[in-house]
Design a protein around this motif. Structure first.
Motif, mmCIF file in Angstrom:
data_model
loop_
_atom_site.group_PDB
_atom_site.id
_atom_site.type_symbol
_atom_site.label_atom_id
_atom_site.label_comp_id
_atom_site.label_asym_id
_atom_site.label_seq_id
_atom_site.Cartn_x
_atom_site.Cartn_y
_atom_site.Cartn_z
ATOM 1 N N HIS A 1 2.120 -18.878 -37.279
ATOM 2 C CA HIS A 1 2.582 -20.233 -37.595
ATOM 3 C C HIS A 1 3.570 -20.235 -38.752
ATOM 4 O O HIS A 1 3.446 -19.479 -39.700
ATOM 5 N N GLU B 1 -6.784 -22.674 -37.818
ATOM 6 C CA GLU B 1 -6.392 -23.356 -39.065
ATOM 7 C C GLU B 1 -5.939 -24.761 -38.695
ATOM 8 O O GLU B 1 -5.469 -24.983 -37.576
ATOM 9 N N HIS C 1 -2.720 -14.574 -38.610
ATOM 10 C CA HIS C 1 -3.987 -14.210 -39.249
ATOM 11 C C HIS C 1 -4.468 -12.900 -38.637
ATOM 12 O O HIS C 1 -4.683 -12.833 -37.429
ATOM 13 N N HIS D 1 3.259 -16.592 -40.791
ATOM 14 C CA HIS D 1 2.334 -15.452 -40.750
ATOM 15 C C HIS D 1 1.386 -15.567 -39.571
ATOM 16 O O HIS D 1 1.196 -16.638 -38.995
HETATM 17 FE FE LIG Z 1 -2.376 -19.505 -41.806
#
Ligand SMILES: [Fe+2]
Ligand SMILES: O=P(O)(O)OC[C@H]1O[C@H](O)[C@H](O)[C@@H](O)[C@@H]1O
Length: 205
Positions: free
Chosen positions: A141, A103, A97, A95
């Motif tokens: 990612h 992250e 963001h 996905h």
């Molecule tokens: Fe994520």
């Protein structure tokens, strides 16, 4: 994604039991089967066959009780089973963001890879226990199990980051990660002690 409590939580410690794959106190748990990964494997016929052959669990995500809301810092532990479908190693959906926030992942057990794509360039970080993988804002990612055991990692991310799965369906991840065959291993000059993975471009689909 699963339901998260909207309630704030107090300062706390959270225990992870690696053998049981549980967090205590526990939050939401998510199980992704092969059928949840529609449109993601290059070989659709192999994906359909895997769904028909028992629709195995590909990965699960256990979360703490920290809510997915702005300014909170939720965590989750993802465990990806070993396997390949149509030669493509088992992986998360992947996905972006929506609000382009960073992250981190921390490798806990097994061997994995962190594939990142910003729409133009692809990056690969090999993940073993103790590796911290950093995803800067704007890099979609996906995680991949590249070993023969389950691969587990801790994720820590901004509560408002969100999950845009449509972005990956539309743009891909730049590269696909396949289990290296002996032929590929030799062709790549790998010795057999190497990762055992082969990368192919999404554009070759
Ligand atoms: Fe994520
Ligand atoms: O959401 P996926 O792409 O399926 O990845 C599975 C999970 O991996 C990590 O644990 C992330 O922090 C989670 O937010 C994500 O849901």
């Amino acid at each position: 994604m699963s339901e998260y409590s909207p309630l704030p939580v107090p300062p706390m410690s959270i225990r992870f039991d690696p053998a049981a794959g549980t967090l205590s106190p526990e939050g939401p748990t998510l199980t992704r089967r092969m059928s949840d990964l529609e449109g993601l494997f290059r070989d659709r016929a192999a994906w359909e066959q895997a769904v028909a052959d028992g629709d195995p669990v590909v990965y699960s995500v256990v979360s703490s009780q920290v809510p997915e809301v702005d300014r909170e810092l939720p965590q989750s532990i993802t465990t990806i089973q070993p396997g390949a479908t149509g030669g493509e190693l088992w992986m998360t959906k992947g996905h972006q963001h929506p609000n382009h926030q960073g992250e981190i992942y921390l490798g806990i057990s097994g061997r994995g890879g962190l594939l990142m794509f910003d729409g133009a360039e692809t990056r690969w970080v090999e993940m073993t226990p103790g590796t911290i993988g950093y995803m800067p804002p704007g890099w979609a990612h996906r995680s991949i199990n590249i070993g023969s055991e389950p691969y587990s990692f801790l994720a820590v991310y901004p509560g408002g980051a969100g999950h845009d799965y449509g972005w990956v369906l539309e743009h891909g991840m730049g590269l696909r990660v396949l289990a290296a065959t002996d032929d590929n291993t030799a062709a790549n000059g790998n010795t057999g002690t190497d990762t055992g993975v082969e990368f192919v471009a999404y554009s070759g689909d």
